[in-house]
Structures are given as structure tokens and as C-alpha cells.
Design a protein around this motif. Sequence first.
Motif, PDB file in Angstrom:
ATOM      1  N   TRP A 120      12.549 -24.356 -43.116  1.00 27.16           N
ATOM      2  CA  TRP A 120      12.066 -24.809 -41.807  1.00 27.16           C
ATOM      3  C   TRP A 120      13.209 -24.649 -40.818  1.00 27.16           C
ATOM      4  CZ3 TRP A 120      12.869 -29.705 -38.932  1.00 27.16           C
ATOM      5  CH2 TRP A 120      12.153 -29.693 -37.729  1.00 27.16           C
ATOM      6  N   GLU A 138       6.101 -24.542 -41.677  1.00 27.91           N
ATOM      7  CA  GLU A 138       5.749 -25.396 -40.541  1.00 27.91           C
ATOM      8  C   GLU A 138       6.424 -26.757 -40.695  1.00 27.91           C
ATOM      9  OE1 GLU A 138       3.885 -24.415 -38.042  1.00 27.91           O
ATOM     10  OE2 GLU A 138       3.481 -22.471 -38.976  1.00 27.91           O
ATOM     11  N   GLU A 139       6.656 -27.411 -39.564  1.00 28.54           N
ATOM     12  CA  GLU A 139       7.316 -28.722 -39.598  1.00 28.54           C
ATOM     13  C   GLU A 139       6.515 -29.722 -40.450  1.00 28.54           C
ATOM     14  OE1 GLU A 139       8.263 -30.408 -35.810  1.00 28.54           O
ATOM     15  OE2 GLU A 139       9.181 -32.187 -36.715  1.00 28.54           O
TER      16      GLU A 139
END
Length: 330
Positions: A191, A214-215
Motif C-alpha cells: 500500500w 487499496e487502503e
Amino acid sequence: MTTQAAAPMRIPRPCHFLMCPPTYFDVRYAINPWMDPGDPPDRRVAMEQWERLRALLVDLGHRVELAEPEPGLPDMVFAANAATVVDDRILVSSFRHPERRGETAAYERWFRARGYRQVRRAGRTNEGQGDHLLAGGRLLAGHGFRTERESHPETGGFLRRDVVELTLVDARFYHLDTAFAVLAEDTVMYWPGAFSAAGRRRLAALFPDALLVEEADAAAFGLNAVSDGRNVLLPSGAAALADRLRGRGFEPHLVDAGELMKAGGGPKCCVLHLHHASATPWERRPNGHGNQRLHPAPAGSARSGLGPAAATAAPDARADFRVDRPDRAA
Ligand SMILES: CN(C)C(=N)NCCC[C@H](N)C(=O)O
């Protein structure tokens, strides 16, 4: 009609891991943003989750050894923080927080009792495979929250690897293995938001084909994954990431690590990769190959006589390793 490139055939590599049962696991202090002593874990459930993780690794054909848990060390279950291991060289961790410092002697005893010869206790704060991951022959080294940047020359010299420094900038991702995972020789995932701008540039240059996570998946600890090159064990909250891994030819296994995550650690934190450390005297002994049962008698308990004086530097530490410092480049 569009043709999609087929995902590559992924071959699993048999691995050798060290784990430590969560016998004394607890959240009695808060040394990372995930820990809340007001919301303690259910130790019985944590043990079941840990045992399922261990059993899955064994079912997948891996060898799992066990360290003896010690009372008063509630985070000892996070064996990834015990040491950094490269070939047969073991750099035993020195922890940042006093609450974890007792783990150093416990894990050092384990390595010495198993017959490892090149064992050294880190001279500066260094949290082992939590912050050090081997990728493509280089040792990626996270710093910013736990491991000190000043430890990198010792790490590179003793482990005889070039080091790439990566600055972590988000306290939720306080160890490198919360933000970056090695999936296979040629494939990593991370990330980007967890790294400084210079670190992101360096990662993009080193790993142009990386899977960028993705976060939300990172916040579900999806990057705290154990991979054997094909099978990837990751927390159940990261189901979207599991689909993406399938698209790249990996076989994801979602594991429930919810109770362990209350201390800020996921599946990968519970597992120390003993990279290539397969030719130890212990392993050559008859019956030395099997997976250990829970709570085994420590082999050749060497608890006495292994004080700090035994923690000597290896004579052949490499002097010509490189520390790549993206954050200090002009
Ligand atoms: C991926 N992570 C974070 C690890 N490698 N280790 C987990 C350590 C958890 C412990 N309570 C601590 O804060 O040190």
C-alpha cells in the motif's frame, strides 16, 4: 474480442517457519494504535485462530517449529519480530518498547539451542522480519516507528545483503510487514500510502509490476500475508484483495485472526520465515524433520550458559554491502 493474458502458473515452495503459541497472549499495554487494554482479547479464541493458522501451514506442506512461550511476554506470539534470518545467519531482534525486550533472550536461546552458529543480537533497535523482508536478493528495511535507521549498516553487514531503506509514515502501519508483502520471487504487493514519497518512488522503480493494494485492504491487515509463492494466507477482512490475488494466479486462503489483531498483528506477524536455514545441526539429527506438536519439550534446553557473552559478531560480516537511502538522496 479482447484476449486476457492468462495468470502465470504459481509453484509453491516448501517453507520452514517458526511460530510461538499465544499461551500468555494479552493486551495489557498499548504500543501501537490497534491496541486497547480496555478491549482485551479472548485468549481461548486467539489460541484457536493461531492453531488453525499453524494447521493450515502444515496441511500446505510446510514445516513449522515452535518456540516455548514465556509468561510475562504477551506479544511473544508475534514470532516475525523475533529475528531477521538470511541463509543460516540470525540477527536476533532488539525491541523498541521495554514491554517486549524480554523476548530477545527467549528467542536467542531458541536459535542457539537448535544449533544455529551465526547468531547475533542486534546492537540497535531492530524488530526482525516485522521490518525486514527479502525481495529479489535485497533486504527491504522499514523504519520510522520501530526499527532504527541507524541499525541498517549492522543488518546489511551481518546478513551480507544490500539494504533498501524505506520510511514508514502512517502509525497504523508501524512495521514494514503491515504495508508490504513478498508474494513470490518476482511479485510483491504494497500500500503506497504507508511510505514516504521517496520510498514510494524507490518501490515503483524496483517493483514496476507490484500489486498496489487499496487502503481498505491494507487497513484490514491484508498485507500481513504469508506466501509460499502460490498459497497466500491473509486475514478474512481482505476478501477484495484475495480476489485480486486469484487474478494473478495465487491461491488465497482467508484466515480469521481477529483476536490476534487486537494486539496489532495478523497472520504474517505470527510466523518467522527461516529462510534457507535448513542445514542446521538440529535438522541433521534423526527425527529432526517433523512438525512440532503444541508445547513440545524444548530440544536440548540450553537455558543456562547462554548469556549476552555468547552473542558474538560473526567474523565474516560483509564490509561491502550497500545501504540504499532514498530519503537521503539529493
Ligand atoms: C505486522 N506486525 C505488526 C508485526 N510484525 N508484529 C506485530 C506486533 C504486535 C505487538 N503488539 C507490537 O506492537 O509490537
